[in-house]
Each structure stands twice: as structure tokens, then as C-alpha cells.
Scaffold this motif. Structure first.
Motif, PDB file in Angstrom:
ATOM      1  N   MET A 116      40.566  13.308  86.359  1.00 46.57           N
ATOM      2  CA  MET A 116      40.948  14.306  87.378  1.00 46.57           C
ATOM      3  C   MET A 116      40.552  15.714  86.933  1.00 46.57           C
ATOM      4  O   MET A 116      40.037  16.512  87.732  1.00 46.57           O
ATOM      5  N   VAL A 117      40.819  16.024  85.659  1.00 42.42           N
ATOM      6  CA  VAL A 117      40.492  17.363  85.138  1.00 42.42           C
ATOM      7  C   VAL A 117      38.988  17.603  85.204  1.00 42.42           C
ATOM      8  O   VAL A 117      38.527  18.662  85.653  1.00 42.42           O
ATOM      9  N   LYS A 118      38.205  16.626  84.762  1.00 48.17           N
ATOM     10  CA  LYS A 118      36.748  16.778  84.794  1.00 48.17           C
ATOM     11  C   LYS A 118      36.243  16.948  86.222  1.00 48.17           C
ATOM     12  O   LYS A 118      35.343  17.747  86.493  1.00 48.17           O
ATOM     13  N   LYS A 119      36.828  16.205  87.149  1.00 49.20           N
ATOM     14  CA  LYS A 119      36.416  16.305  88.553  1.00 49.20           C
ATOM     15  C   LYS A 119      36.742  17.695  89.107  1.00 49.20           C
ATOM     16  O   LYS A 119      35.946  18.286  89.853  1.00 49.20           O
ATOM     17  N   ALA A 120      37.894  18.235  88.704  1.00 49.87           N
ATOM     18  CA  ALA A 120      38.296  19.562  89.178  1.00 49.87           C
ATOM     19  C   ALA A 120      37.307  20.631  88.735  1.00 49.87           C
ATOM     20  O   ALA A 120      36.984  21.554  89.493  1.00 49.87           O
ATOM     21  N   PHE A 121      36.801  20.504  87.496  1.00 46.63           N
ATOM     22  CA  PHE A 121      35.864  21.503  86.984  1.00 46.63           C
ATOM     23  C   PHE A 121      34.553  21.513  87.767  1.00 46.63           C
ATOM     24  O   PHE A 121      33.821  22.502  87.753  1.00 46.63           O
ATOM     25  N   LEU A 122      34.244  20.422  88.442  1.00 49.29           N
ATOM     26  CA  LEU A 122      32.988  20.322  89.186  1.00 49.29           C
ATOM     27  C   LEU A 122      33.181  20.515  90.691  1.00 49.29           C
ATOM     28  O   LEU A 122      32.239  20.396  91.462  1.00 49.29           O
ATOM     29  N   ASP A 123      34.407  20.807  91.090  1.00 40.64           N
ATOM     30  CA  ASP A 123      34.754  20.939  92.503  1.00 40.64           C
ATOM     31  C   ASP A 123      34.542  22.395  92.936  1.00 40.64           C
ATOM     32  O   ASP A 123      35.374  23.271  92.677  1.00 40.64           O
ATOM     33  N   GLU A 124      33.424  22.659  93.579  1.00 34.75           N
ATOM     34  CA  GLU A 124      33.073  24.033  93.941  1.00 34.75           C
ATOM     35  C   GLU A 124      34.085  24.640  94.913  1.00 34.75           C
ATOM     36  O   GLU A 124      34.401  25.831  94.846  1.00 34.75           O
ATOM     37  N   ASP A 125      34.597  23.842  95.836  1.00 33.51           N
ATOM     38  CA  ASP A 125      35.589  24.343  96.784  1.00 33.51           C
ATOM     39  C   ASP A 125      36.854  24.777  96.046  1.00 33.51           C
ATOM     40  O   ASP A 125      37.396  25.860  96.289  1.00 33.51           O
ATOM     41  N   LEU A 126      37.312  23.946  95.111  1.00 32.31           N
ATOM     42  CA  LEU A 126      38.512  24.268  94.341  1.00 32.31           C
ATOM     43  C   LEU A 126      38.290  25.522  93.502  1.00 32.31           C
ATOM     44  O   LEU A 126      39.180  26.377  93.378  1.00 32.31           O
ATOM     45  N   LYS A 127      37.099  25.641  92.930  1.00 30.41           N
ATOM     46  CA  LYS A 127      36.814  26.793  92.059  1.00 30.41           C
ATOM     47  C   LYS A 127      36.784  28.106  92.835  1.00 30.41           C
ATOM     48  O   LYS A 127      36.883  29.184  92.243  1.00 30.41           O
ATOM     49  N   SER A 128      36.657  28.034  94.168  1.00 32.51           N
ATOM     50  CA  SER A 128      36.740  29.258  94.961  1.00 32.51           C
ATOM     51  C   SER A 128      38.195  29.737  95.081  1.00 32.51           C
ATOM     52  O   SER A 128      38.453  30.885  95.416  1.00 32.51           O
ATOM     53  N   TYR A 129      39.154  28.835  94.799  1.00 32.11           N
ATOM     54  CA  TYR A 129      40.574  29.199  94.794  1.00 32.11           C
ATOM     55  C   TYR A 129      41.061  29.585  93.410  1.00 32.11           C
ATOM     56  O   TYR A 129      41.957  30.414  93.270  1.00 32.11           O
TER      57      TYR A 129
END
Length: 430
Positions: free
Chosen positions: A195-208
Motif C-alpha cells: 500500500m505504501v509503495k502504491k501511494a508513492f506512485l499515485d500522482e492524484d494522491l501526491k497532489s493532496y
């Protein structure tokens, strides 16, 4: 000093950027561009240096001018505010105790160093909030929570597998409040890490959120772990014997730091990666096939890792040459039954109580010494009190809580339960 991605598809970055990013944009771990061995004179006179002075010499080439000398020395002094004693158990076997810090685990060193680096990098930009997102199989969570507690400009979100960390470990990461939040995941450590690794690659999430990691994938968590291998050498140098380190290994960050210490010139004959039944690396060294698999739950839960992130760094150190790697690294796996038997034996013969991870490290030395010689040191990576549900029944003894544990054990747990990645995203966007 720049750092490059081991996937070789991302720009090189400074120490500061490697720390803040955690993982490279191409999903690769960061690795230093160069490793310069320390002067022979340093090792010849190491017994005259303080731990703080040793640590500064070890880390300064990697930090370079990103943190001025005065501030770096202050960070080191705050990081290393406790002892790292070597305790002799048998004629050729000692243990290096790494549990004298605030959360009683070896990860206090890396977590405290990293948190203070963040504090330095953030002091000019308090309006920029960073979220440290971390998966833990036990001790990382508590160490990161303690290290980052109250650090300006940093939120911490810790994912841990439900029912698979000890009661003490759970209290250390769920009771601090302030800028520390805990997520109890229905799954394994590997699920948390995925989950953590996926979050780091989630461009939408990184905009938040500005996300970074405090697992050993982060260079500021990983590299300071070199320090205590030097501290052990300082204490054992007068024995004039070949040094053999046995490291209880899960995600392989700790043993990789030891191997980095060897690259800096530390005289080590051999490293032993001692694992539980999660035997991916022992099998690789036997067969030449690296085959990650789902982790199995054991009594040494901090090593329940089925795809160790840092092994790729070890391969990089040895230029992906398996022959050279095998000359410096041995690896053995042990069952829970063997681990319990070792705990009992150590108590009976040396009157010393190990935690289950330390016992696995001891077994690694015993296996290696069947055909080799040297001065063996196994890392006692956490205080036995953190694994009371294992240690007390095995030894038939009650272990008293040290002060660090008394401070948290009766506090109320605060954690949100999640099962899916989408639930993690929802939490982070709130």
C-alpha cells in the motif's frame, strides 16, 4: 554527493532530495554515487574517538554540504544519546545491544537521525507540510513515531498489520497522538508495504500530500545504521580476531548498512543474514534464484518479510556479482522451534535473555562457526520486553517493564482500521 535510482530511469538527486522523496520517481531505491573508504589511520586509532566523532566521520561524505558541519554534529549528538554495549556471552560470541534508545529497538538510530534531518530541512519552510508514510512489521513504527513526534511541518502515518505486532510495539505506535497517526491494516506486513509503495506512485494522491518514507528504503534511515558496526569494532578491536557479524534480517536494511560500513574500510571478515522461515535470501544464495513469496508469520515478527526491499542495494554494492556477494555474505534460516531452543540455551549457559530476533542472530553464528572461525557478534535488535508474549512463556520468567515501556503501556490505543488501498487514500485525503 549525489544519489541515483537503482532502476536507473530517474535523475540523480542531492542527499536532501533523496531524504525528502524517499523513493525515486521510477520506483527505485536511492544509492550514493560514490563510496570513499576512510583513512587507515582512523581505524588504527578508533579507540580514541567518541561515538559521536566516529559517526561524523562515517556519515559526512554522504550528507556532504547539505547540512553544515555544526548542525550535522548536533544531529548526531541528539541521535546517539544512549549506549551501544557489546556483551560477551561465550568465548567467541558476543552480542551488540541496540535497545538502549527511547523505543528500545535498533531503529531508534535511523529514525532519530532522519527526523532531525527533516527538522533541519524544514526549518526554513514551515508552511510546507510533509507526510511520512511508513509500513511497519513492529519496531519501525514505534521508532519513527518517537523520532518524529512534534517535528514541525511533518505528519506521520504508520501502517501496521493487525494482530501481527506485539502489545508493546502496538502501544508505542498508537498512543503518542499529536502529529502521529496509526492505521491498523487487516493483512500482513507485505500488504502494508505494498500500500505504501502504491501511494508513492499515485500522482492524484501526491497532489493532496507531499509523501515520503521512513522505512529503510530512505537513505536517512538506512545509512546511520552503519554507526553501530563501527562502535562494535571499537570495543572488540583489542581482541585481534576476525570480526563476523550476524544480523537478524527482514527487510535487509540493517545488514546492508553493515556491508556499507565494510565498504568504508571497516575490517569485517563475514556478514551473516540470519532469517526465520521467510528464507528468500538463504534460498537465493543456495540456488541463484531470487524468488519473493508471501510472508509467513513467526515469533520473530519483525523479520516476517517475503520480499526484502534492501537486498537490491546489497547486490549493487557487489556490482551484481553473485560470486563476490557470496564471499562476503552467508545466510541461514531457522524455525520457531529452533529459535525457542536457542533462547533457552542462551539463558541456561550465559544467564542472558535474548528476544527472538537476537536468538536467530545467535543461531546464525553457531551455524557459521561449524566450519569457520572468528569473533562473532550478533545484533540484539530489540529489548526482550517488546516480545513478552514469546519470551515469558519460553523462559518461564516474568520480565519487568523498563522505564521506556512503562511510559506507554497503559496509554489508550488510537488506530483506524483499514483493509484496502482505497481506504488508505480516503484517510490521507481527509
Amino acid at each position: 554527493m549525489n544519489f541515483y535510482s537503482l532502476n536507473k530511469k530517474a535523475p540523480n538527486v542531492s542527499f536532501k532530495d533523496a531524504v525528502i522523496k524517499g523513493l525515486a520517481p521510477d520506483k527505485g531505491l536511492y544509492f550514493p554515487e560514490s563510496i570513499t573508504a576512510l583513512e587507515k589511520d582512523f581505524f588504527n586509532h578508533i579507540e580514541y574517538f567518541s561515538n559521536n566523532e566516529i559517526a561524523f566521520e562515517v556519515i559526512k561524505q554522504f550528507v556532504a554540504d547539505e547540512i553544515p558541519e555544526k548542525e550535522l554534529k548536533e544531529i548526531i549528538a541528539e541521535t546517539l544519546s544512549f549506549e551501544f554495549p557489546v556483551v560477551e556471552l561465550e568465548e567467541n560470541i558476543s552480542t551488540l545491544e541496540l535497545f538502549h534508545g527511547p523505543t528500545m529497538a535498533f531503529k531508534d538510530v535511523g529514525a532519530r537521525f532522519m527526523a532531525r534531518c527533516f527538522g533541519y530541512f524544514n526549518k526554513e519552510k514551515t508552511d510546507t507540510q510533509v507526510t511520512v508514510l511508513v509500513a511497519t512489521s513492529g519496531d519501525t513504527g514505534g521508532a519513527v513515531a518517537s523520532g518524529f513526534l512534534g517535528v514541525e511541518g511533518v505528519d506521520v502515518v504508520i501502517l501496521y498489520p493487525s494482530g501481527k505486532v506485539s502489545d508493546v510495539q502496538e502501544k508505542q505506535l498508537t498512543t503518542l497522538g499529536k502529529n502521529i497517526k496509526a492505521l491498523e491494516v487487516n493483512g500482513t506486513f507485505d500488504d502494508c508495504q505494498a500500500m505504501v509503495k502504491k501511494a508513492f506512485l499515485d500522482e492524484d494522491l501526491k497532489s493532496y500530500r507531499n509523501l515520503t518514507s521512513a522505512n529503510s528504503i530512505n537513505v536517512a534511515r538506512w545509512l546511520p545504521q552503519m554507526f553501530y558496526f563501527f562502535f562494535a569494532y571499537k570495543q572488540l578491536k583489542s581482541k585481534h580476531k576476525d570480526l563476523v557479524f550476524s544480523v537478524p534480517s527482514g527487510n535487509f536494511g540493517n545488514i546492508c548498512a553493515g556491508i556499507m560500513a565494510q565498504q568504508l574500510g571497516l575490517p569485517v571478515k563475514q556478514f551473516i543474514a540470519s532469517t526465520n522461515v521467510n528464507d528468500i535470501v538463504p534460498e537465493y544464495l543456495k540456488t541463484g534464484i531470487y524468488s519473493p513469496k508471501p510472508s509467513k508469520q513467526t515469533i520473530s515478527n519483525a523479520m516476517d518479510v517475503g520480499d526484502p526491499s534492501n537486498f537490491i542495494r546489497i547486490q549493487e554494492i557487489y556490482k551484481n556479482n553473485d560470486t563476490t556477494l557470496k564471499q562476503h555474505l552467508s545466510s541461514y534460516s531457522f524455525t520457531d522451534k529452533e529459535t525457542k531452543e536457542a533462547m533457552v540455551k542462551i539463558k541456561e549457559t550465559s544467564n542472558y535473555i535474548t528476544d527472538p530476533h537476537g536468538a536467530v542472530g545467535y543461531l546464525g553464528l553457531k551455524e557459521y562457526f561449524k566450519e569457520n572461525e572468528g569473533q562473532g557478534v550478533f545484533l540484539e535488535t530489540a529489548h526482550p520486553v517488546k516480545f513478552l508474549d514469546v519470551v515469558e512463556p519460553v523462559l518461564g520468567e516474568t520480565i519487568e517493564y523498563p522505564q521506556q515501556i512503562k511510559e506507554v503501556i497503559h496509554k489508550e490505543k488510537h488506530a483506524e482500521v483499514i483493509s484496502t488501498y482505497s481506504e488508505l487514500v480516503s484517510f490521507l485525503k481527509k
